[in-house]
Design an enzyme around this catalytic site. Structure first.
Site, PDB file in Angstrom:
ATOM      1  N   ARG A  86       0.617  -1.117   0.042  1.00 34.50           N
ATOM      2  CA  ARG A  86       0.116   0.054  -0.632  1.00 34.50           C
ATOM      3  C   ARG A  86       1.232   1.146   0.140  1.00 34.50           C
ATOM      4  NH1 ARG A  86      -3.230   2.920   5.101  1.00 34.50           N
ATOM      5  NH2 ARG A  86      -4.290   4.786   3.447  1.00 34.50           N
ATOM      6  N   HIS A 130      -3.444  11.100   1.500  1.00 31.65           N
ATOM      7  CA  HIS A 130      -2.854  10.933   2.482  1.00 31.65           C
ATOM      8  C   HIS A 130      -2.028  11.614   2.759  1.00 31.65           C
ATOM      9  CE1 HIS A 130      -1.245   7.096   4.920  1.00 31.65           C
ATOM     10  NE2 HIS A 130      -1.521   8.436   5.835  1.00 31.65           N
ATOM     11  N   GLU A 175      -8.093   8.238   6.198  1.00 33.17           N
ATOM     12  CA  GLU A 175      -8.096   9.263   7.808  1.00 33.17           C
ATOM     13  C   GLU A 175      -8.841  10.350   7.236  1.00 33.17           C
ATOM     14  OE1 GLU A 175      -5.081   8.804  10.186  1.00 33.17           O
ATOM     15  OE2 GLU A 175      -5.333   6.444  10.102  1.00 33.17           O
ATOM     16  N   ASN A 301      -7.558   1.666   9.604  1.00 36.03           N
ATOM     17  CA  ASN A 301      -6.120   1.754  10.509  1.00 36.03           C
ATOM     18  C   ASN A 301      -6.773   2.013  11.810  1.00 36.03           C
ATOM     19  OD1 ASN A 301      -5.530   1.794   7.593  1.00 36.03           O
ATOM     20  ND2 ASN A 301      -5.058   4.473   8.438  1.00 36.03           N
ATOM     21  N   TYR A 303      -5.101   1.550  15.652  1.00 36.79           N
ATOM     22  CA  TYR A 303      -3.939   2.143  16.364  1.00 36.79           C
ATOM     23  C   TYR A 303      -4.185   2.058  17.864  1.00 36.79           C
ATOM     24  CZ  TYR A 303      -1.729   3.712  12.566  1.00 36.79           C
ATOM     25  OH  TYR A 303      -0.654   3.551  11.734  1.00 36.79           O
ATOM     26  N   GLU A 361      -3.855  -0.320   8.708  1.00 33.66           N
ATOM     27  CA  GLU A 361      -3.142  -0.105   9.056  1.00 33.66           C
ATOM     28  C   GLU A 361      -3.275  -0.264  10.811  1.00 33.66           C
ATOM     29  OE1 GLU A 361      -1.911   3.918   9.596  1.00 33.66           O
ATOM     30  OE2 GLU A 361      -2.571   4.687   6.968  1.00 33.66           O
TER      31      GLU A 361
HETATM   32  C1  FCB Z   1      -1.984   6.930  11.475  1.00 36.78           C
HETATM   33  C2  FCB Z   1      -1.400   7.968   9.765  1.00 36.78           C
HETATM   34  C3  FCB Z   1      -0.241   7.783   9.430  1.00 36.78           C
HETATM   35  C4  FCB Z   1       0.646   7.066  10.326  1.00 36.78           C
HETATM   36  C5  FCB Z   1       0.099   6.487  11.331  1.00 36.78           C
HETATM   37  C6  FCB Z   1       0.992   6.151  12.819  1.00 36.78           C
HETATM   38  O1  FCB Z   1      -2.829   7.442  12.043  1.00 36.78           O
HETATM   39  O2  FCB Z   1      -2.637   7.780   8.418  1.00 36.78           O
HETATM   40  O3  FCB Z   1      -0.105   7.930   8.337  1.00 36.78           O
HETATM   41  O4  FCB Z   1       1.096   8.730  10.765  1.00 36.78           O
HETATM   42  O5  FCB Z   1      -1.118   7.484  11.672  1.00 36.78           O
END
Ligand code: FCB
Length: 455
Positions: A86, A130, A175, A301, A303, A361
């Site tokens: 990607r 992006h 995002e 994504n 995290y 992600e």
């Molecule tokens: C996400 C982003 C990516 C990177 C990660 C850690 O929010 O999409 O570009 O910065 O965090």
């Protein structure tokens, strides 16, 4: 996988055979070559040049020099054993001022890159946006302006006509919460503005451009698989009293439902609309239908979760994010909670039933140190990865339509407002020499993908 099993022993064979494994990158974070081959400035060049915006005062001007070193980087991806790569296209390389004249050399770069990905046996997954908006468009209002939607559609048209013979997987936006809320309201990302009303109008235009571009790509690319990538967060109430539970719902409205609801045909969530009042965006006839254009997949994504409490007097809707003590965190301070990822995916599946979900992600940053042998044994990143793979597997087993996982990121890179202080790569970059050094997490992932014995 049962709790007594160490996640590190997870095996690829436990996943469905056609589960897609990938790695993710983005243009501004790795390419560098900011002034080469006619590329115009983006909002991130402009933002990075403003004093105090980037923690270490850096920019993406050189970054990983991927613009020149891409063959080596694609070799690294291939050697990991991923089947999907990607990347994002830098809009100002194709249209230096956002619209008008096309820069052929920009298209040629992505021609070479896409060919290189395919030659190495990987599938290109292309993200159109992006975050590197051409600065010339920002000067005319950026995403606050409806004209940017038209400019984006034109850009999507040109790129999909050029690369659509080889690229079958398209992500319109990465995002929108970050590009709009962090960029136009929180002021911590480019373009650094601080108006909630602007941010909501920007969100609306980004979502609209997603829907309209989806239609365009579908026409240009037979057999295209098209989606959008959202940053989604499990929201945890700080306590189970009614006020905190209500705060959770309010926060979820802005963080998650503000994007998911319109994309899945429900319009903006009414509870959040009421709270926003006159800050709500201007919406024209047919906008909501365009935004809800059917897609082939949802990119998630993941995290970290957010813990929230009721906080009367806190703008805009009396919610405060709580930094719960004694929880495990990465070097960024992000809470590590793989089991919450499973919950989140189950919730998305139950509430929106996307045709397909891909984790586009997931990854972590820790302080990397070299050992005496010159290696980086990043046990924490490796464990983070393994635990999230277990959570992904748990989601599949629980019936989520999860069909792939992309690790963030192949390389250390320019981590936006944190500059080069945060490293998310499976590969370490020595920015002085541009040497690439595969970390233990990367070696572990490659062993996992090759079904080799796990340690
Ligand atoms: C996400 C982003 C990516 C990177 C990660 C850690 O929010 O999409 O570009 O910065 O965090």
């Amino acid at each position: 996988m049962s709790a007594h099993n160490d996640p590190i022993h997870i095996k690829r064979e436990q996943f469905p055979e056609d589960f897609l494994w990938g790695c993710s990158t983005s243009s501004y974070q790795i390419e560098g070559a900011a002034n080469e081959d006619g590329r115009g400035p983006s909002i991130w060049d402009e933002f990075s040049a403003q004093p105090g915006r980037i923690l270490d005062g850096s920019s993406g001007a050189i970054a990983c020099d991927h613009y020149h070193r891409w063959p080596e980087d694609l070799d690294l991806a291939r050697d990991l054993g991923v089947k999907a790569y990607r990347f994002s296209v830098s809009w100002p390389r194709i249209f230096p001022v956002g619209t008008g004249e096309i820069e052929e050399r920009g298209l040629e770069f992505y021609d070479r890159l896409v060919d290189g990905i395919i030659e190495r046996g990987m599938e290109p997954w292309l993200t159109l946006y992006h975050w590197d908006l051409p600065q010339a468009l920002q000067l005319q209002g950026g995403w606050k302006s409806r004209a940017t939607v038209d400019a984006f559609n034109n850009y999507a048209d040109v790129v999909s006509r050029r690369l659509g013979d080889r690229v079958k997987h398209w992500i319109t936006h990465n995002e929108p919460w970050c590009s709009c809320i962090m960029g136009y309201y929180e002021g911590v990302h480019a373009p650094g503005e601080t108006s909630l009303q602007s941010a909501l109008q920007a969100c609306h235009h980004v979502l609209l451009s997603h829907g309209q571009a989806t239609k365009i790509i579908r026409t240009n690319v037979p057999g295209a698989q098209i989606g959008i990538t959202l940053s989604l967060h499990p929201i945890i109430p700080a306590s189970d009293n009614a006020a905190d539970l209500a705060a959770k719902v309010r926060h979820d409205g802005m963080r998650n439902r503000w994007f998911l609801d319109p994309l899945y045909g429900r319009g903006y969530p009414q509870d959040t609309v009421s709270l926003m009042g006159e800050l709500c965006p201007q919406v024209f006839d047919n906008d909501m239908e365009d935004i809800a254009m059917p897609t082939d997949f949802l990119g998630v994504n993941y995290y970290f979760p957010e813990v929230v409490k009721d906080a009367p007097g806190t703008y805009p809707f009396n919610v405060e994010i709580v930094e719960t003590p004694n929880v495990e965190r990465t070097a960024f301070g992000w809470q590590v909670a793989p089991e919450k990822m499973t919950e989140l995916l189950l919730r998305i599946q139950a509430d929106y039933a996307p045709a397909n979900i891909y984790l586009t992600e997931n990854g972590s940053t820790y302080d990397d140190v070299f050992n005496a042998a010159g290696e980086i044994i990043d046990e924490q990143r490796k464990r983070y990865l393994a635990r999230h793979l277990v959570a992904a597997l748990d989601s599949v087993k629980a019936g989520v339509n999860l069909n792939g996982y992309f690790v963030w990121s192949l390389l250390d890179n320019f981590e936006w407002a944190q500059g080069y202080l945060r490293r998310f790569g499976l590969t370490y970059i020595d920015y002085q020499t541009q040497r690439r050094i595969l970390k233990e997490s990367g070696k572990w992932f490659a062993r996992f993908l090759k079904s080799e014995h796990q340690r």
